[in-house]
Write a protein that holds these residues in place. Structure first.
Motif, short mmCIF file in Angstrom:
data_model
loop_
_atom_site.label_atom_id
_atom_site.label_comp_id
_atom_site.label_asym_id
_atom_site.label_seq_id
_atom_site.Cartn_x
_atom_site.Cartn_y
_atom_site.Cartn_z
N THR A 1 98.60 50.55 -39.37
CA THR A 1 98.15 51.22 -38.35
C THR A 1 96.83 50.44 -38.10
O THR A 1 96.03 49.47 -38.65
N PRO A 2 96.16 50.88 -36.83
CA PRO A 2 95.08 50.28 -36.29
C PRO A 2 93.72 50.76 -37.44
O PRO A 2 92.89 49.76 -37.61
N GLU A 3 93.91 51.88 -38.06
CA GLU A 3 92.85 51.86 -39.19
C GLU A 3 93.02 51.09 -40.38
O GLU A 3 92.07 50.32 -40.88
N GLY A 4 94.27 50.81 -40.70
CA GLY A 4 94.62 49.85 -41.73
C GLY A 4 94.19 48.26 -41.34
O GLY A 4 93.64 47.69 -42.19
N GLU A 5 94.36 48.01 -40.31
CA GLU A 5 93.64 46.73 -39.63
C GLU A 5 92.39 46.74 -39.72
O GLU A 5 91.86 45.53 -40.10
N ALA A 6 91.79 47.61 -39.35
CA ALA A 6 90.34 47.69 -39.25
C ALA A 6 89.87 47.41 -40.75
O ALA A 6 88.78 46.78 -40.86
#
Length: 172
Positions: free
Chosen positions: A109-114
């Motif tokens: 997810t975008p949170e995981g990527e960050a």
């Protein structure tokens, strides 16, 4: 006492000392890994295994559990348990393939990527820097030795982890 028995005792002593030295080194590695995993949990809220799965997912892109499991050398059941945890924290998402509903893909997810972008190395930045500081030949010798030890420690009957793999080099 014959000379052969003395030689046998000396050989046994050396084998026992060598085995103890290997066991001690492995215990030190396991302990260092545990300490690093606890430090990661405090620093970013993930265990080393969770971070390895996140980084592998980032490297592989949208990936099946089977491919992810083989890539990180963990059982599919362990990977699924880790993915369940990561999904509940909104770091990964899983979805069924449109072409084959039996196939489940995972992506960050975008949170995981960050989190992956700011995360340290799973084994620690200090270790990564020390390893990188070695010349390529020495790194490859260490990798080969560790792979051989892992293969020797694997349960009997299973294929060695390094079977069928090309020689790993770190020069990229």
């Amino acid at each position: 006492m014959s000379s052969d028995k003395t030689t046998d005792k000396a050989a046994d002593w050396f084998r026992n000392e060598e085995l103890r030295a290997v066991e001690k080194s492995i215990r030190r590695i396991v302990r260092a890994n545990d300490v690093q995993s606890k430090a990661l949990a405090k620093q970013i809220g993930l265990t080393a295994a969770q971070l390895v799965i996140l980084k592998a997912t980032a490297a592989l892109g949208e990936v099946t559990t089977t491919v992810l499991s083989a890539h990180v050398d963990l059982s599919p059941a362990t990977v699924i348990t880790i993915l369940d945890n990561l999904e509940s924290r909104h770091l990964v998402e899983r979805y069924r393939s449109r072409h084959d509903r039996r196939v489940v893909h995972t992506r960050l997810t975008p949170e995981g990527e960050a989190l992956v972008r700011r995360a340290p190395e799973p084994m620690g930045d200090a270790f990564a820097h020390r390893l990188a500081g070695l010349d390529e030949e020495r790194r490859n010798q260490l990798i080969a030795a560790l792979a051989a030890i892992a293969d020797m420690m694997a349960p009997p009957g299973g294929a060695p982890a390094s079977a069928g793999r090309a020689k790993t080099t770190l020069s990229h």
